[in-house]
Design a protein around this motif. Structure first.
Motif, PDB file in Angstrom:
ATOM      1  N   MET A   1      29.061  97.584  30.572  1.00 12.78           N
ATOM      2  CA  MET A   1      29.014  98.643  31.577  1.00 12.78           C
ATOM      3  C   MET A   1      30.236  99.559  31.502  1.00 12.78           C
ATOM      4  SD  MET A   1      27.198  97.006  34.984  1.00 12.78           S
ATOM      5  CE  MET A   1      28.232  95.548  35.140  1.00 12.78           C
TER       6      MET A   1
ATOM      7  N   PHE B   1      29.795  95.951  39.842  1.00  9.31           N
ATOM      8  CA  PHE B   1      29.688  97.365  39.442  1.00  9.31           C
ATOM      9  C   PHE B   1      31.039  98.070  39.578  1.00  9.31           C
ATOM     10  CE2 PHE B   1      24.917  97.365  40.524  1.00  9.31           C
ATOM     11  CZ  PHE B   1      24.572  97.206  39.192  1.00  9.31           C
TER      12      PHE B   1
ATOM     13  N   TYR C   1      31.920 101.605  38.067  1.00  6.62           N
ATOM     14  CA  TYR C   1      30.814 102.358  38.664  1.00  6.62           C
ATOM     15  C   TYR C   1      31.099 102.597  40.147  1.00  6.62           C
ATOM     16  CZ  TYR C   1      27.871 101.222  34.587  1.00  6.62           C
ATOM     17  OH  TYR C   1      27.345 101.108  33.331  1.00  6.62           O
TER      18      TYR C   1
END
Length: 339
Positions: free
Chosen positions: A179, A293, A298
């Motif tokens: 990610m 996240f 994020y």
């Protein structure tokens, strides 16, 4: 010098007469007429002699060379005629000898099948290091400092002056690594080895194989996860499979659940394998915790996704009816060659 030339020629004739093979015959010729052969050395030394002596010895040496060459050719012809061509004949129509071919470990077979099935559903195969930092293995996945997984009794910690490193206890750290370099939407699976500091028995190993899955987007739900897993298991076992989700807890997912599938041994009727429940726990999963996240960079509450993790070894045990997980790493060829 004349006597030496005659002796070299005579010895070469005698040896060639009793040569048993063309290879032996050729070696005798080389020792006499080769670049460093005994007769060749005499011919090379003629330049240092007087003209009269060179003329006499040169004629003798060259004649000896011709005689040795002629004898070689005659004996070579004799040897070739002695070959039993019927014995040497090869029947090109006969089948060749079957070559020994190695076998793949059943864990490798199952891993390849898992990769093929998820690839057909649009999943990318990701990978990560087996030696992980404490941050990737625990902190980034919302595992608190006092969590039992961090204990020496459960994790292999490595000594290093550069920081705290572990042999990864799960493949989940690859979620964060992936990610950090990619933006949603995406879907990946992460097959690989993991390590746990525990005693081994028929159902537990300190080194085993997991496959991690992760799907992230703007509107991913648990329903997407359930349908994905049902398709996978039915394709993997090549039969209709019933699955159910049970509430559970994992630091890196919220909500979390365990995945059960109907027992294939008894058909869901109840047996010792499924502890007479008709169901077998097959993997852990959940919706990705927003803290994971955030650890990956994020923005909070922008994306949703599900993650799941299962044991490749256990799937192999179920598919091939293997009753001891230790066999996979035993190195016993009697076991491996069955697959």
């Amino acid at each position: 010098m004349k006597q030496k030339i005659e002796r070299i020629k005579s010895e070469s004739f005698g040896k060639m007469k009793y040569a048993a093979s063309e290879r032996e015959l050729y070696d005798i010729k080389v020792k006499c007429l080769g670049r460093n052969g005994s007769l060749t050395k005499i011919l090379k030394s003629l330049k240092n002699m007087s003209p009269e002596k060179r003329k006499i010895l040169g004629s003798l040496a060259n004649q000896a060379r011709r005689d040795v060459e002629e004898t070689y050719q005659k004996r070579r012809k004799e040897l070739s005629e002695q070959v039993d061509w019927e014995k040497e004949r090869i029947d090109a129509t006969l089948p060749g000898e079957k070559a020994e071919i190695g076998s793949l470990n059943p864990v490798s077979l199952v891993q390849r099948e898992i990769e093929e099935i998820f690839s057909s559903m649009g999943f990318e195969i990701a990978d990560g290091p087996e030696v992980e930092t404490e941050w990737y293995n625990f902190d980034s996945l919302n595992v608190p400092p006092d969590h039992p997984a961090r204990d020496m009794q459960d994790t292999f910690w490595l000594k290093s002056e550069k920081g705290k490193f572990v042999l990864r206890t799960h493949t989940s750290p690859v979620q964060v690594r992936y990610m950090q370099k990619n933006k949603p939407p995406f879907r990946i699976i992460v097959p690989g080895r993991v390590f746990r500091n525990e005693a081994t028995d028929a159902n537990h190993e300190h080194t085993f194989n997991q496959f991690e899955g992760l799907m992230v987007g703007l509107d991913i739900s648990a329903a997407n996860f359930r349908s994905t897993m049902k398709i996978f298991f039915e394709e993997f076992f090549q039969q209709k499979i019933e699955i159910r989700l049970r509430p559970s807890y994992f630091p890196f997912t919220e909500p979390s659940f365990e995945i059960d599938m109907n027992c294939l041994v008894c058909g869901g009727k109840g047996c010792p394998v499924c502890k007479y429940s008709g169901w077998i726990e097959i993997a852990g999963a959940g919706m990705v915790n927003q803290k994971v996240f955030e650890a990956a960079g994020y923005p909070k509450n922008k994306y949703q996704g599900f993650a799941f993790g299962g044991s490749i070894d256990r799937l192999a045990m179920m598919k091939y009816k293997i009753d001891d997980i230790r066999l996979f790493q035993s190195g016993d060829l009697r076991f491996i060659t069955q697959f």
